[in-house]
Design an enzyme around this catalytic site. Structure first.
Site, PDB file in Angstrom:
ATOM      1  N   HIS A 210       0.855  -1.191   0.000  1.00 36.92           N
ATOM      2  CA  HIS A 210       0.000   0.000   0.000  1.00 36.92           C
ATOM      3  C   HIS A 210       0.893   1.244   0.000  1.00 36.92           C
ATOM      4  O   HIS A 210       1.772   1.399   0.843  1.00 36.92           O
ATOM      5  CB  HIS A 210      -0.935   0.006   1.206  1.00 36.92           C
ATOM      6  CG  HIS A 210      -2.058   0.979   1.011  1.00 36.92           C
ATOM      7  ND1 HIS A 210      -3.282   0.616   0.492  1.00 36.92           N
ATOM      8  CD2 HIS A 210      -2.120   2.309   1.207  1.00 36.92           C
ATOM      9  CE1 HIS A 210      -4.049   1.677   0.388  1.00 36.92           C
ATOM     10  NE2 HIS A 210      -3.367   2.729   0.821  1.00 36.92           N
ATOM     11  N   ALA A 211       0.659   2.140  -0.954  1.00 41.05           N
ATOM     12  CA  ALA A 211       1.554   3.290  -1.148  1.00 41.05           C
ATOM     13  C   ALA A 211       1.601   4.184   0.089  1.00 41.05           C
ATOM     14  O   ALA A 211       0.609   4.322   0.808  1.00 41.05           O
ATOM     15  CB  ALA A 211       1.082   4.107  -2.338  1.00 41.05           C
ATOM     16  N   HIS A 240      -0.305  11.635  -6.201  1.00 42.76           N
ATOM     17  CA  HIS A 240      -0.849  11.708  -4.841  1.00 42.76           C
ATOM     18  C   HIS A 240       0.291  11.619  -3.809  1.00 42.76           C
ATOM     19  O   HIS A 240       0.388  12.453  -2.900  1.00 42.76           O
ATOM     20  CB  HIS A 240      -1.867  10.582  -4.615  1.00 42.76           C
ATOM     21  CG  HIS A 240      -2.399  10.522  -3.225  1.00 42.76           C
ATOM     22  ND1 HIS A 240      -3.497  11.247  -2.816  1.00 42.76           N
ATOM     23  CD2 HIS A 240      -1.956   9.862  -2.119  1.00 42.76           C
ATOM     24  CE1 HIS A 240      -3.712  11.019  -1.529  1.00 42.76           C
ATOM     25  NE2 HIS A 240      -2.790  10.179  -1.077  1.00 42.76           N
ATOM     26  N   GLU A 241       1.150  10.624  -3.966  1.00 42.56           N
ATOM     27  CA  GLU A 241       2.238  10.437  -2.990  1.00 42.56           C
ATOM     28  C   GLU A 241       3.251  11.584  -3.066  1.00 42.56           C
ATOM     29  O   GLU A 241       3.755  12.051  -2.049  1.00 42.56           O
ATOM     30  CB  GLU A 241       2.932   9.085  -3.206  1.00 42.56           C
ATOM     31  CG  GLU A 241       2.028   7.861  -3.014  1.00 42.56           C
ATOM     32  CD  GLU A 241       1.310   7.821  -1.675  1.00 42.56           C
ATOM     33  OE1 GLU A 241       1.848   8.330  -0.679  1.00 42.56           O
ATOM     34  OE2 GLU A 241       0.179   7.304  -1.634  1.00 42.56           O
ATOM     35  N   HIS A 244       2.289  14.475  -0.977  1.00 40.77           N
ATOM     36  CA  HIS A 244       2.699  14.391   0.441  1.00 40.77           C
ATOM     37  C   HIS A 244       4.140  14.870   0.589  1.00 40.77           C
ATOM     38  O   HIS A 244       4.462  15.642   1.501  1.00 40.77           O
ATOM     39  CB  HIS A 244       2.624  12.933   0.932  1.00 40.77           C
ATOM     40  CG  HIS A 244       1.222  12.416   1.168  1.00 40.77           C
ATOM     41  ND1 HIS A 244       0.298  13.063   1.942  1.00 40.77           N
ATOM     42  CD2 HIS A 244       0.609  11.270   0.744  1.00 40.77           C
ATOM     43  CE1 HIS A 244      -0.825  12.347   1.994  1.00 40.77           C
ATOM     44  NE2 HIS A 244      -0.663  11.255   1.270  1.00 40.77           N
ATOM     45  N   GLU A 268      -3.834  15.038   2.016  1.00 39.76           N
ATOM     46  CA  GLU A 268      -4.312  14.057   1.035  1.00 39.76           C
ATOM     47  C   GLU A 268      -4.743  14.706  -0.277  1.00 39.76           C
ATOM     48  O   GLU A 268      -4.997  14.002  -1.261  1.00 39.76           O
ATOM     49  CB  GLU A 268      -5.480  13.252   1.621  1.00 39.76           C
ATOM     50  CG  GLU A 268      -5.139  12.438   2.857  1.00 39.76           C
ATOM     51  CD  GLU A 268      -4.024  11.410   2.621  1.00 39.76           C
ATOM     52  OE1 GLU A 268      -3.761  11.059   1.467  1.00 39.76           O
ATOM     53  OE2 GLU A 268      -3.392  10.993   3.626  1.00 39.76           O
ATOM     54  N   HIS A 370      -6.704   0.423   5.487  1.00 38.66           N
ATOM     55  CA  HIS A 370      -6.736   1.450   6.538  1.00 38.66           C
ATOM     56  C   HIS A 370      -7.394   0.958   7.822  1.00 38.66           C
ATOM     57  O   HIS A 370      -7.121   1.476   8.900  1.00 38.66           O
ATOM     58  CB  HIS A 370      -7.439   2.705   6.022  1.00 38.66           C
ATOM     59  CG  HIS A 370      -6.771   3.276   4.800  1.00 38.66           C
ATOM     60  ND1 HIS A 370      -6.785   2.615   3.593  1.00 38.66           N
ATOM     61  CD2 HIS A 370      -6.064   4.411   4.602  1.00 38.66           C
ATOM     62  CE1 HIS A 370      -6.116   3.333   2.698  1.00 38.66           C
ATOM     63  NE2 HIS A 370      -5.657   4.419   3.277  1.00 38.66           N
ATOM     64  N   TYR A 380      -9.786  11.421   3.474  1.00 35.86           N
ATOM     65  CA  TYR A 380      -9.874  11.285   2.013  1.00 35.86           C
ATOM     66  C   TYR A 380     -11.183  11.872   1.482  1.00 35.86           C
ATOM     67  O   TYR A 380     -11.229  12.407   0.384  1.00 35.86           O
ATOM     68  CB  TYR A 380      -9.757   9.815   1.588  1.00 35.86           C
ATOM     69  CG  TYR A 380      -8.443   9.187   1.990  1.00 35.86           C
ATOM     70  CD1 TYR A 380      -7.265   9.483   1.321  1.00 35.86           C
ATOM     71  CD2 TYR A 380      -8.371   8.298   3.064  1.00 35.86           C
ATOM     72  CE1 TYR A 380      -6.061   8.914   1.684  1.00 35.86           C
ATOM     73  CE2 TYR A 380      -7.172   7.717   3.435  1.00 35.86           C
ATOM     74  CZ  TYR A 380      -6.016   8.026   2.747  1.00 35.86           C
ATOM     75  OH  TYR A 380      -4.827   7.458   3.118  1.00 35.86           O
TER      76      TYR A 380
HETATM   77  C1  KAW Z   1      -7.223   7.659  -3.095  1.00 39.91           C
HETATM   78  C2  KAW Z   1      -6.484   8.779  -2.814  1.00 39.91           C
HETATM   79  C3  KAW Z   1      -5.968   9.488  -3.894  1.00 39.91           C
HETATM   80  C4  KAW Z   1      -6.186   9.106  -5.200  1.00 39.91           C
HETATM   81  C5  KAW Z   1      -6.930   7.999  -5.495  1.00 39.91           C
HETATM   82  C6  KAW Z   1      -7.446   7.302  -4.448  1.00 39.91           C
HETATM   83  N1  KAW Z   1      -8.158   6.215  -4.437  1.00 39.91           N
HETATM   84  C7  KAW Z   1      -8.405   5.848  -3.134  1.00 39.91           C
HETATM   85  C8  KAW Z   1      -7.863   6.728  -2.309  1.00 39.91           C
HETATM   86  C9  KAW Z   1      -7.894   6.735  -0.824  1.00 39.91           C
HETATM   87  C10 KAW Z   1      -6.831   5.860  -0.190  1.00 39.91           C
HETATM   88  C11 KAW Z   1      -7.072   4.373  -0.537  1.00 39.91           C
HETATM   89  O1  KAW Z   1      -6.255   3.755  -1.235  1.00 39.91           O
HETATM   90  O2  KAW Z   1      -8.083   3.846  -0.091  1.00 39.91           O
HETATM   91  N2  KAW Z   1      -5.504   6.260  -0.628  1.00 39.91           N
HETATM   92  C12 KAW Z   1      -4.387   5.904  -0.004  1.00 39.91           C
HETATM   93  O3  KAW Z   1      -4.406   5.163   0.978  1.00 39.91           O
HETATM   94  C13 KAW Z   1      -3.048   6.407  -0.521  1.00 39.91           C
HETATM   95  C14 KAW Z   1      -1.924   6.180   0.522  1.00 39.91           C
HETATM   96  C15 KAW Z   1      -1.595   7.403   1.382  1.00 39.91           C
HETATM   97  O4  KAW Z   1      -0.808   8.287   0.639  1.00 39.91           O
HETATM   98  O5  KAW Z   1      -2.752   8.124   1.686  1.00 39.91           O
HETATM   99  C16 KAW Z   1      -0.842   6.974   2.667  1.00 39.91           C
HETATM  100  C17 KAW Z   1      -1.663   5.985   3.541  1.00 39.91           C
HETATM  101  C18 KAW Z   1      -0.873   5.574   4.739  1.00 39.91           C
HETATM  102  C19 KAW Z   1      -1.004   6.272   5.926  1.00 39.91           C
HETATM  103  C20 KAW Z   1      -0.266   5.866   7.039  1.00 39.91           C
HETATM  104  C21 KAW Z   1       0.597   4.790   6.960  1.00 39.91           C
HETATM  105  C22 KAW Z   1       0.726   4.105   5.763  1.00 39.91           C
HETATM  106  C23 KAW Z   1      -0.017   4.496   4.646  1.00 39.91           C
HETATM  107  N3  KAW Z   1      -0.651   8.197   3.448  1.00 39.91           N
HETATM  108  C24 KAW Z   1       0.562   8.726   3.629  1.00 39.91           C
HETATM  109  O6  KAW Z   1       1.576   8.197   3.197  1.00 39.91           O
HETATM  110  C25 KAW Z   1       0.607  10.008   4.369  1.00 39.91           C
HETATM  111  C26 KAW Z   1       1.713  10.806   4.248  1.00 39.91           C
HETATM  112  C27 KAW Z   1       1.751  12.028   4.914  1.00 39.91           C
HETATM  113  C28 KAW Z   1       0.730  12.427   5.726  1.00 39.91           C
HETATM  114  C29 KAW Z   1      -0.374  11.630   5.856  1.00 39.91           C
HETATM  115  C30 KAW Z   1      -0.436  10.417   5.175  1.00 39.91           C
HETATM  116 ZN    ZN Z   2      -2.200   9.938   0.870  1.00 40.76          ZN
END
Ligand code: KAW
Ligand code: ZN
Length: 515
Positions: A210-211, A240-241, A244, A268, A370, A380
């Site tokens: 998971h990214a 998206h990444e 961040h 996000e 999550h 999100y």
């Molecule tokens: C989504 C978001 C953007 C574009 C398309 C999308 N489709 C679905 C989503 C929502 C969600 C998902 O996949 O359900 N997206 C993500 O989980 C992307 C990963 C993340 O960049 O949000 C990542 C999640 C994460 C959080 C904590 C630990 C491990 C993974 N968040 C971060 O890396 C992050 C970085 C800095 C601050 C806050 C979060």
């Molecule tokens: Zn994110």
């Protein structure tokens, strides 16, 4: 729980499928009802069910920690970071403004699925079986665009084939994204990023695919971890990444306590805002990914449909994930009814049902990253709202005129400065102040999102009216027929081999008996 999730596999006929990329690909590409069910159900059996007892323990621990921090429960603790009186009421209000749009999209997609799967599996007044929407959690539906395309034959922007044909690999996709950020005058990804990020799935060890984006808090080391596939979806995830990382770079000069987003939804939203420009046909053509584009209203509707299958379809899911957890943390949902409540919310918000009957021996929420990894989710949903507010503001700053969905802020120093100046504030000011700096407004507002999709909404209303569609899913009791058994190709191969061996043995036996 995270380890079980990251190493989980679904096996058949001696061959095992990982979530990323194997099951993702099946969910996206298969149109075989039984195969989709096999992947959907297998994943939930592999990682959802076994997490139930761990999750109970997790809820107990989280609530204990919340109480130690003077909060009534963990959900309240999560909500408190937004510094508003009633976050739940705020997000529900926004959702209710957007619900008519979701319901129009739902009715339109349900008809298209009916045309493919028929009345055994789709009821035109009812909810949709959750495994048919192109994604393991039905959280975004863009992978079934081929089924939903409003004007087949007209241009529809799917860059996955072009990326592959033009020989893009993960690195080139990341470099392309980096170039967009720098074209706005924003920071390039630093050397540590390029040297130490993990951008392809390694084959010598198990990793959490998971990214995610990491800030090492030493003002120079920032990295991404992503198992990049050469697809349009992953091209978006890269932006998206990188969003961040851009936030990290912009606020790295601040004291550590302020090195956070002003609002988790901002963090996000950053990369997604840029991706709204990057994925316009005009931009993809300009950077050589698309060879041809056309500018006519029907191609426009095709484009907006593709975006809506991602952005609009996601809204109820983005909300219900935490509504479910808030209910568990505050005890409104008994631990003995966690799965029942999950499906109640999936029905109420998304208009979805499970393809077969579920019970409390299942634990379907835990099939989502999550949930098992303790990452709050309403951020999100909030980001979906903010990114359109930001997009409109940046488009105005760039001098764009005309429809919002055609705006590409590429190379606009004005847009880049407006965004960068807000990001630089980190969490040193309350989020409404940061929001005002960029948009002139102090509140979350769904108006920019509505404006962006206006032509599509008009199209959906007309099309659904013409087909006399039921809007919503009043036939809540309806269930699809049970899926037929599905045998994976390797199962089929091994069965064929078994049959051959059996026939061979019988022949030997008969020959022996005759002799
Ligand atoms: C989504 C978001 C953007 C574009 C398309 C999308 N489709 C679905 C989503 C929502 C969600 C998902 O996949 O359900 N997206 C993500 O989980 C992307 C990963 C993340 O960049 O949000 C990542 C999640 C994460 C959080 C904590 C630990 C491990 C993974 N968040 C971060 O890396 C992050 C970085 C800095 C601050 C806050 C979060
Ligand atoms: Zn994110």
């Amino acid at each position: 729980m995270t380890t079980r999730y990251s190493t989980g596999e679904v096996c058949a006929g001696g061959e095992c499928s990982s979530l990323d990329p194997d099951l993702y690909r099946i969910m996206a590409e298969s149109r075989d009802y039984a195969e989709l069910y096999w992947a959907w159900d297998g994943w939930r059996d592999a990682v959802g069910k076994p997490a139930r007892d761990d999750y109970k323990e997790y809820v107990r621990g989280k609530n204990k920690a919340a109480v130690a921090n003077d909060q009534p429960d963990s959900g309240a603790y999560w909500r408190s970071v937004y510094e508003v009186d009633d976050l739940k009421a705020d997000v529900l209000k926004l959702y209710n403004e957007l619900k008519p749009f979701y319901q129009q999209l739902h009715a339109y997609v349900r008809r298209k699925l009916y045309n493919v799967y028929g009345s055994k599996y789709i009821n035109l007044d009812g909810p949709i079986p959750a495994h048919l929407l192109g994604n393991m959690w039905a959280q975004k539906w863009r992978e079934i665009f081929d089924i939903c395309e409003p004007f087949p034959g007209k241009l529809s922007v799917d860059i996955t084939p072009s990326l592959k044909e033009k020989g893009y690999d993960a690195l080139r996709m990341f470099e392309t994204a980096d170039e967009f950020f720098t074209s706005l005058g924003l920071y390039p990804m630093p050397p540590e990023f390029w040297n130490h990020s993990m951008i392809v799935k390694p084959d010598d060890r198990e990793v959490v695919c998971h990214a995610s984006a990491f800030d090492f808090y030493n003002q120079k080391d920032f990295r991404i971890k992503q198992c990049t596939d050469i697809t349009q979806t992953d091209f978006r995830t890269i932006h998206h990444e990188m969003g961040h990382i851009q936030y990290y770079l912009q606020y790295k000069h601040l004291p550590v306590v302020y090195r956070r987003g002003a609002n988790n939804g901002f963090h996000e939203a950053v990369g997604d805002v840029l991706a709204l420009s990057v994925t316009t046909p005009k931009h993809l053509h300009a950077i050589g990914i698309l060879d041809e584009i056309s500018d006519d209203p029907e191609s426009d509707i095709n484009y907006l449909m593709r975006v809506a299958l991602d952005k609009i379809a996601f809204l109820p899911f983005g909300l219900l994930m935490d509504i479910w957890r808030w209910g568990i943390f505050d005890g409104t949902t008994p631990i003995t009814k966690m799965n029942e409540e999950w499906w109640k919310l999936r029905l109420e918000y998304q208009g979805l049902i499970p393809p077969t009957k579920r019970s409390e021996s299942d634990f379907d929420a835990a099939a989502k990253y999550h949930i098992v990894s303790d990452v709050p989710y309403v951020r999100y949903f909030i980001a979906r709202i903010f990114q359109f507010q930001f997009h409109e503001a940046l488009c105005n700053a760039s001098g764009h005129t005309g429809p919002l969905h055609k705006c590409d802020i590429y190379q606009s120093q004005e847009a880049g400065k407006l965004l960068g100046d807000m990001l630089k504030l980190g969490a040193s000011v309350p989020w409404p102040v940061a929001l005002e700096k960029i948009t002139g407004q102090r509140q979350m507002s769904a108006l920019s999102l509505v404006k962006y999709f206006e032509p599509l909404m008009e199209y959906l209303e007309k099309e659904n009216g013409r087909n006399n569609e039921t809007i919503g899913w009043p036939n809540k009791e309806w269930m699809p027929e049970a899926p037929p058994a599905w045998k994976s190709s390797s199962t089929r191969t091994s069965m064929a081999t078994t049959t051959l061996i059996q026939m061979y043995l019988i022949t030997i036996l008969l020959t022996y008996c005759v002799m």
